[in-house]
Design a protein around this motif. Structure first.
Motif, short mmCIF file in Angstrom:
data_model
loop_
_atom_site.label_atom_id
_atom_site.label_comp_id
_atom_site.label_asym_id
_atom_site.label_seq_id
_atom_site.Cartn_x
_atom_site.Cartn_y
_atom_site.Cartn_z
N THR A 1 0.84 -1.35 0.02
CA THR A 1 0.09 0.04 0.06
C THR A 1 0.73 1.28 0.06
O THR A 1 0.17 2.28 -0.14
CB THR A 1 -1.01 0.13 1.17
OG1 THR A 1 -0.04 -0.08 2.35
CG2 THR A 1 -1.95 -1.09 1.19
N THR A 2 2.12 1.11 0.24
CA THR A 2 2.95 2.37 0.17
C THR A 2 3.93 2.25 -0.66
O THR A 2 4.45 0.92 -1.47
CB THR A 2 3.89 2.48 1.67
OG1 THR A 2 3.02 2.16 2.78
CG2 THR A 2 4.95 3.40 1.66
N GLY A 3 4.06 3.30 -1.58
CA GLY A 3 5.07 3.35 -2.64
C GLY A 3 6.93 3.22 -1.94
O GLY A 3 7.26 3.71 -1.16
N TRP A 4 7.53 2.34 -2.90
CA TRP A 4 8.99 2.18 -2.34
C TRP A 4 9.98 2.42 -3.41
O TRP A 4 9.42 2.38 -4.44
CB TRP A 4 8.99 0.78 -1.69
CG TRP A 4 8.39 0.49 -0.56
CD1 TRP A 4 7.24 -0.36 -0.31
CD2 TRP A 4 8.42 1.07 0.86
NE1 TRP A 4 6.75 -0.36 0.81
CE2 TRP A 4 7.33 0.62 1.61
CE3 TRP A 4 9.17 2.15 1.43
CZ2 TRP A 4 7.14 0.96 2.78
CZ3 TRP A 4 8.85 2.46 2.69
CH2 TRP A 4 7.85 2.09 3.47
N SER B 1 14.02 8.31 0.09
CA SER B 1 14.96 9.47 0.28
C SER B 1 16.30 9.03 0.58
O SER B 1 17.14 10.03 0.48
CB SER B 1 14.38 10.17 1.52
OG SER B 1 14.61 9.71 2.72
N THR B 2 16.74 7.76 0.75
CA THR B 2 18.18 7.52 1.15
C THR B 2 18.48 6.21 0.14
O THR B 2 17.46 5.36 0.05
CB THR B 2 18.46 7.15 2.57
OG1 THR B 2 18.06 8.07 3.26
CG2 THR B 2 19.76 6.55 2.75
N ASN B 3 19.58 5.96 -0.23
CA ASN B 3 19.78 4.83 -1.05
C ASN B 3 20.16 3.68 -0.11
O ASN B 3 21.19 3.55 0.65
CB ASN B 3 21.27 5.00 -1.79
CG ASN B 3 21.55 3.74 -2.86
OD1 ASN B 3 20.73 2.89 -3.14
ND2 ASN B 3 22.87 3.87 -3.10
N ILE B 4 19.40 2.66 -0.16
CA ILE B 4 19.68 1.08 0.63
C ILE B 4 19.90 0.34 -0.51
O ILE B 4 19.09 0.20 -1.50
CB ILE B 4 18.00 0.80 1.35
CG1 ILE B 4 17.40 2.13 2.12
CG2 ILE B 4 18.12 -0.40 1.84
CD1 ILE B 4 18.29 2.52 3.29
N GLU B 5 21.04 -0.36 -0.35
CA GLU B 5 21.79 -1.10 -1.28
C GLU B 5 22.45 -2.34 -0.72
O GLU B 5 22.60 -2.43 0.51
CB GLU B 5 22.69 -0.37 -2.16
CG GLU B 5 23.98 0.05 -1.48
CD GLU B 5 24.80 1.16 -2.17
OE1 GLU B 5 25.75 1.34 -1.70
OE2 GLU B 5 24.35 1.47 -3.50
N GLY B 6 22.54 -3.47 -1.54
CA GLY B 6 23.55 -4.77 -1.15
C GLY B 6 23.44 -5.56 -1.90
O GLY B 6 23.01 -5.55 -3.25
N ASP B 7 23.68 -6.74 -1.20
CA ASP B 7 24.09 -8.16 -2.03
C ASP B 7 22.44 -8.70 -1.79
O ASP B 7 21.93 -8.72 -0.97
CB ASP B 7 24.94 -8.98 -1.62
CG ASP B 7 26.59 -8.52 -1.57
OD1 ASP B 7 26.73 -7.58 -2.28
OD2 ASP B 7 27.25 -8.69 -1.02
N TYR B 8 22.37 -9.77 -2.75
CA TYR B 8 21.07 -10.31 -2.71
C TYR B 8 21.36 -11.75 -3.80
O TYR B 8 21.99 -11.98 -4.59
CB TYR B 8 19.89 -9.61 -3.28
CG TYR B 8 19.98 -9.19 -4.95
CD1 TYR B 8 19.69 -10.05 -5.75
CD2 TYR B 8 20.70 -8.11 -5.28
CE1 TYR B 8 19.88 -9.61 -7.23
CE2 TYR B 8 20.68 -7.53 -6.60
CZ TYR B 8 20.38 -8.60 -7.47
OH TYR B 8 20.66 -8.19 -9.00
#
Length: 163
Positions: free
Chosen positions: A62-65, A144-151
């Motif tokens: 229901t929220t944009g991400w 508003s912030t870059n959230i990044e990593g391995d997956y």
């Protein structure tokens, strides 16, 4: 990593590249899903932020991400019509969504899953048409912030296997 941001180094193979030049940064450069079952270990740290979705447009959320986080895109063309499972496990607070048109993410989002935290399963089970291209987007949740990593991303035919 380069403090100026001109290069980023993949934490697994230590290859250093300009952000977004490792492939998969946009739908035009999407990694192909060539055979099923499909599995890929990669990182959004070597990508750029190009996609996100608004509130109430993707089934399951229901929220944009994702509008400020780096994303990696996969192009999947199902060989037959049916149910497919897309599963994501990440070392960061990730966000998984599928669209049929990257130029109209909000209008063509088929589903999204954003679970709070890292190392949690995000999973979509979708009924897809044969021969239709779909874009699987691995993203961070940040707007508003870059959230990044391995997956680790898995795509396979059928519903999830019960554990």
């Amino acid at each position: 990593d380069d403090p100026s941001g001109l290069t980023v180094c993949h934490p697994k193979d230590f290859q250093c590249v300009a952000p977004g030049s490792a492939g998969g940064a946009t739908c035009e450069e999407a990694f192909p899903v060539s055979a099923l079952p499909f599995e890929d270990d990669f990182s959004t740290t070597v990508s750029t932020s190009d996609y996100g979705y608004s509130s109430n447009v993707c089934e399951g959320e229901t929220t944009g991400w994702g509008s400020a986080s780096n994303d990696v895109i996969y192009r999947f063309v199902p060989p037959t019509a049916g149910t497919y499972t897309i599963a994501l496990q990440a070392t960061f607070d990730s966000n998984l969504f599928v669209v049929s048109d990257c130029g109209d993410v909000d209008g063509t989002c088929l589903g999204a899953d954003e679970e709070i935290g890292s190392n949690v399963l995000e999973e979509l089970v979708l009924d897809l048409s044969a021969g239709q291209p779909y874009y699987v987007i691995v993203d961070g949740w940040g707007n508003s912030t870059n959230i990044e990593g391995d997956y680790n991303l898995k795509i396979y035919a059928g519903a999830p296997v019960s554990e």
